[in-house]
Design an enzyme around this catalytic site. Sequence first.
Site, PDB file in Angstrom:
ATOM      1  CD  GLU A 154     -17.008  35.680 116.797  1.00 35.46           C
ATOM      2  OE1 GLU A 154     -16.758  35.140 115.687  1.00 35.46           O
ATOM      3  OE2 GLU A 154     -18.114  36.144 117.097  1.00 35.46           O
ATOM      4  CD  GLU A 214     -18.418  38.280 112.643  1.00 36.04           C
ATOM      5  OE1 GLU A 214     -17.305  37.839 112.963  1.00 36.04           O
ATOM      6  OE2 GLU A 214     -19.191  37.660 111.886  1.00 36.04           O
TER       7      GLU A 214
END
Length: 463
Positions: free
Chosen positions: A367, A166
Site C-alpha cells: 500500500e 497492519e
Amino acid sequence: MKYEFPKNFLWGAATSGPQAEGTFNKKHRSVFDYWYDVEPDAFFDKIGPAVTSNFYNSYKEDLAMLKSIGFNSFRTSIQWTRLIDDFETATIDEDGFRFYNDLINEALKLGLTPVITLSHFDLPYELYEKYGGWESKHVSDLFALYAKKCFELFSDRIKNWTTFNEPMVVVEGQYLYQFHYPKLVDAKKALQAAYNINLSSAKAIKAFKDGGFDKNGARIGIVLNLTPSYARSEDKKDVQAANFADIFFNRMFLDTAVKGKFPEELVEVLSRDKMLWESTDEELKLMDENTVDFLGINYYQPRRIKARDDEFDESKGWMPEKYFDNYIMPGRRMNPYRGWEIYPKAIYDIAINIKENYNNIPWYISENGMGVEGEEKFRNKDGMIEDKYRIDFVREHLECLHKGIEEGSNCFGYHMWTPIDCWSWSNAYKNRYGFISLNLENQEKTIKESGYWFKEVAENNGF
C-alpha cells in the site's frame, strides 16, 4: 530519465473485504459492523459498512475495470466473518465459500494475480465479546484453524498469502489511541494483543507449512505498515528516542516476522517497566521456527521524533511516549486532507533497511497512496477526475523505490491503496484514494486521470 522495473513486477492496488464487499449475506458481525451498529455518529457522514463499494455484487465488472487500467495483480482479504460459519470448528458458510471461490477464479481468468490477506482489522465481534479478541490466546488458535481452512479451500490457486494487514494499527487503534473499537487506553492489553497477533501469525504460517501448502511456489508473508522514525537532530537523546519509536512501532512486528524474535531492547524495557506480555518458551520457539517468506510493506508517512523535554506522567498508566516525543518538523510537505507528511525518500530508506538488516527478504509495496477530500471539484466537463496530485505522489514514490531496487533491494511489486474508492473505517468516504472514483448514490465507477496514467506505467513496466 527512464525508470524500468524488474521483470514480472507486480502492478496493481490493494483493498480489503470489509472495505469493499459490503455486508450482503454475511452471517456474522466484525468489530466494525458492531461499532457502527452501536455508534453510527462515530463514522463520517454516518456511512457504515453495509454497501461500501458493492464488490460482493459487482466483482466481475470491478475486476474487469482493474484489468483495463493495466493491473496484473491486486490484493484483497477474505473476511473471517463471511467465510466461516462456526468459529470454534471453522466450518464454512456455503455462500461465503461460493463468493471467494468465484472471485478468485474470475481474477485468474482475467490474468490478475491475487494476493490474499487473512485478517484486515475485521476481527469477529463474537470473539471479542467472548474472549477479548486478540487479548486471548484461544483466539490465536481459532485464527490458525480459520487460516488452515482458507489454505485447504484456495491454495491450489492462491500463491501469495499474508496473515495480517497492519497489526500495529490494531494495537494502536483498539488499545492505545482510541481510533478503533473498543477505543481503550490500556498498554498492558495492547502489548499482550501485540504478542498474541505475532503468535497467531506464526501459528498460521506453521499450518501453511505443515499442511504442505507451500508447494508449487506458494508462499506466505505479512503486511506491515512501516513508519520510519527520523530523529530531530544528531543529539544522542534525540537518536535514542527515535530508536525506541522505531523498535516499538516498526520492529515489534518486523523483527518477529522475519527473524522470529522480538527486539532485545524492547523486551528489556518492557521487563523493567513491568509491562511485558505473558509468553511461554514453547510459543517463542514456535515464532522463531515459523517466519515469513516475504513482506508486504504499507508506507504512507514517516515519524519525526525528539527526546522528551519533561518527565512522562505515568499517573494514567504506561504509554510508549514515555521514551520519546513527536516532533513537528518545520517546512515539511503535507497532505492537508489527511494530515500526513509526504516524504517519498522514506520508501528508499525502507528498501535499504530490508536489504541490509532483514536478509534482503523478498518484499513489495502493498500500500502507498494519497487520500483527498472533495475530489468531485476536480471532475472535468467529460466527467473524469483530474488527480494530477496523485500521479505526482505515485511517481515520486516510484522514483525512490526504483533507486532502492537499483541498489539491490529485493522488491517485486507496487500496489497503491486503493483500486476503487473504498470505505475507510470511521472515516468512511471522507478521503478518496482510488484510481477509480465511486459515486455513492448510484455506485457508478469511473476511471480517474491517475488510472489512465498507471495503465501506461504498468504496461511499460516503468515510466
